[in-house]
Each structure stands twice: as structure tokens, then as C-alpha cells.
Scaffold this active site. Structure first.
Site, PDB file in Angstrom:
ATOM      1  CG  HIS A 147       1.431  -0.236  -1.298  1.00 10.33           C
ATOM      2  ND1 HIS A 147       0.853  -0.733  -0.132  1.00 10.33           N
ATOM      3  CD2 HIS A 147       2.273  -1.205  -1.737  1.00 10.33           C
ATOM      4  CE1 HIS A 147       1.349  -1.927   0.108  1.00 10.33           C
ATOM      5  NE2 HIS A 147       2.198  -2.250  -0.858  1.00 10.33           N
ATOM      6  NE  ARG A 148      -5.722   5.296  -2.295  1.00  8.32           N
ATOM      7  CZ  ARG A 148      -6.825   4.991  -2.964  1.00  8.32           C
ATOM      8  NH1 ARG A 148      -6.867   5.110  -4.267  1.00  8.32           N
ATOM      9  NH2 ARG A 148      -7.911   4.596  -2.334  1.00  8.32           N
ATOM     10  CG  LEU A 149       2.987   2.815  -5.089  1.00  9.36           C
ATOM     11  CD1 LEU A 149       4.243   2.019  -4.760  1.00  9.36           C
ATOM     12  CD2 LEU A 149       3.287   4.314  -4.989  1.00  9.36           C
TER      13      LEU A 149
END
Ligand SMILES: Cc1cc2nc3c(=O)[nH]c(=O)nc-3n(C[C@H](O)[C@H](O)[C@H](O)COP(=O)(O)O)c2cc1C
Length: 192
Positions: A170-172
Site C-alpha cells: 500500500h505504498r507504506l
């Protein structure tokens, strides 16, 4: 949080050596000359540790001239198959002549002759001229060792900061930033 970024770098580097299809030791080197114009190119890591990350080059090249004017650099490894990057910034010094001699002596004879033939970053009239210079150097050093050219040497980037970036869902993404404070290193987490 106090930690040792070199242990982590060694772990990641070993994984990159096992997983990357080629050149896990390739890193982008960013320099900035006196005019303030940044420039970047790939070089190969030839040694590393708390004292510095070392690469070898022609000192008369653009990167060599940039570093003579402003001895600071940034390095970037991107290990695509691992989805990781490592960013390093610090001051740059020349490695000793003895260290450069030892590394130069370990290179293939072809590479040694190439270092004499190449006027890196300076235009040559043609490829044929480059090959002619190579042949001239081959003849010149026939039957003996090829010495290190005086304009060829190693630069060492003494790390002040090292940032480890890992791809996450999640692009975290995760970013671990290590900062030098004298002989000690402190660690902080950055959020993308
Ligand atoms: C994967 C890769 C590794 C390279 N390694 C080196 C190196 O270790 N030393 C070097 O002088 N040039 C190396 N080069 C060539 C440089 O990227 C660059 O073209 C050359 O050094 C001239 O750069 P400059 O004009 O900015 O000084 C490498 C290129 C690639 C693509």
C-alpha cells in the site's frame, strides 16, 4: 535508538549479490561542481566500511573535477529484485596511493591498459582513435607490469547519513535513516 548501519548494509549487500541478475555493486554517484550543477552516473563499489564507500575512476573525469571543487557526494544503490534502495551522503577523500596501486594491480591487464588509453569525459575524434591509443599502450607496456596511471585513483565517501528504504504494501514504505554523530550512529524512522 542506537544501531550499526554497516551490519545492515552487509546483510542487504549479501542478499543483493545473491538475487540481482548483474552488478549488485553498481551505485549512482551524484556530485556537484563549483558551478552548482549536479551530475550523476553509475560506478562500482570496490570497498566499504565505517571509514568510507570506495570507487575507482579517472581523476580527470567530470566526476573527478567536480570532487576536486566540492568534495561531497551522494551514493544510491537500487536493488530492483529486492525492491530496496540505500542512500549514502558524505564528504569525499582520495584513497592512498598504496591502496589504489593494490586495487589497480588486481584488475585485468585489459582494464589496466584501458585506464591508460581512456581520457574519460573528454571527447575523442573517433572510436578508432581510442582503439589506436589502446594498441599504443599495449605496445608501450609489452613484457612488463602496467603501472597505475597518475590520474587514476580511488575516492572514498565517508558516510554521514545512510538511509535504507524497503518497499511495503500500500505504498507504506519503510525508511530507516542512520545519522553519524562522531563515532556513534543514531537511527530514526521516516515515513514516506
Ligand atoms: C554499471 C556501471 C558501472 C560503472 N562503473 C564505473 C566505475 O567504477 N568507474 C568509472 O570511472 N566509471 C564507471 N562507469 C562509467 C560511468 O558511469 C561514466 O560513464 C564515466 O565514469 C564518466 O563519468 P563522468 O564523465 O561523469 O565523470 C560505470 C557505468 C555503469 C553503467
Amino acid at each position: 535508538m542506537a544501531s550499526d548501519p554497516f551490519h545492515l548494509f552487509d546483510e542487504w549487500f549479501a542478499e543483493a549479490r545473491a538475487s540481482e541478475p548483474n552488478d549488485p555493486e553498481a551505485m549512482a554517484l551524484a556530485t556537484c561542481g563549483g558551478a552548482g550543477q549536479p551530475s550523476v552516473r553509475m560506478v562500482l563499489l570496490k570497498g566499504h566500511g565505517p571509514d568510507g564507500f570506495v570507487f575507482y575512476t579517472n581523476q580527470r573525469s567530470r566526476k573527478g573535477e567536480d570532487l576536486a571543487q566540492d568534495p561531497h557526494a551522494a551514493l544510491l544503490f537500487h536493488w530492483k529484485s529486492l525492491r530496496r534502495q540505500v542512500r549514502i551522503e558524505g564528504a569525499v577523500t582520495l584513497v592512498s596511493g598504496e591502496e589504489a596501486d593494490a586495487y589497480f594491480a588486481s584488475r585485468s591487464r585489459d582494464s589496466q591498459l584501458g585506464a591508460w588509453a581512456s581520457d574519460q569525459s573528454r571527447p575523442l575524434a573517433s572510436r578508432a582513435e581510442f582503439e589506436k591509443r589502446y594498441d599504443e599502450m599495449k605496445a608501450k607496456f609489452e613484457g612488463g607490469d602496467v603501472p597505475r596511471p597518475p590520474h587514476w585513483g580511488g575516492f572514498s565517501v565517508a558516510p554521514e547519513t545512510i538511509e535504507f528504504w524497503t518497499d511495503r504494501a500500500h505504498r507504506l514504505h519503510e525508511r530507516r535513516l542512520f545519522t553519524r554523530d562522531g563515532d556513534r550512529w543514531s537511527e530514526g524512522l521516516l515515513y514516506p
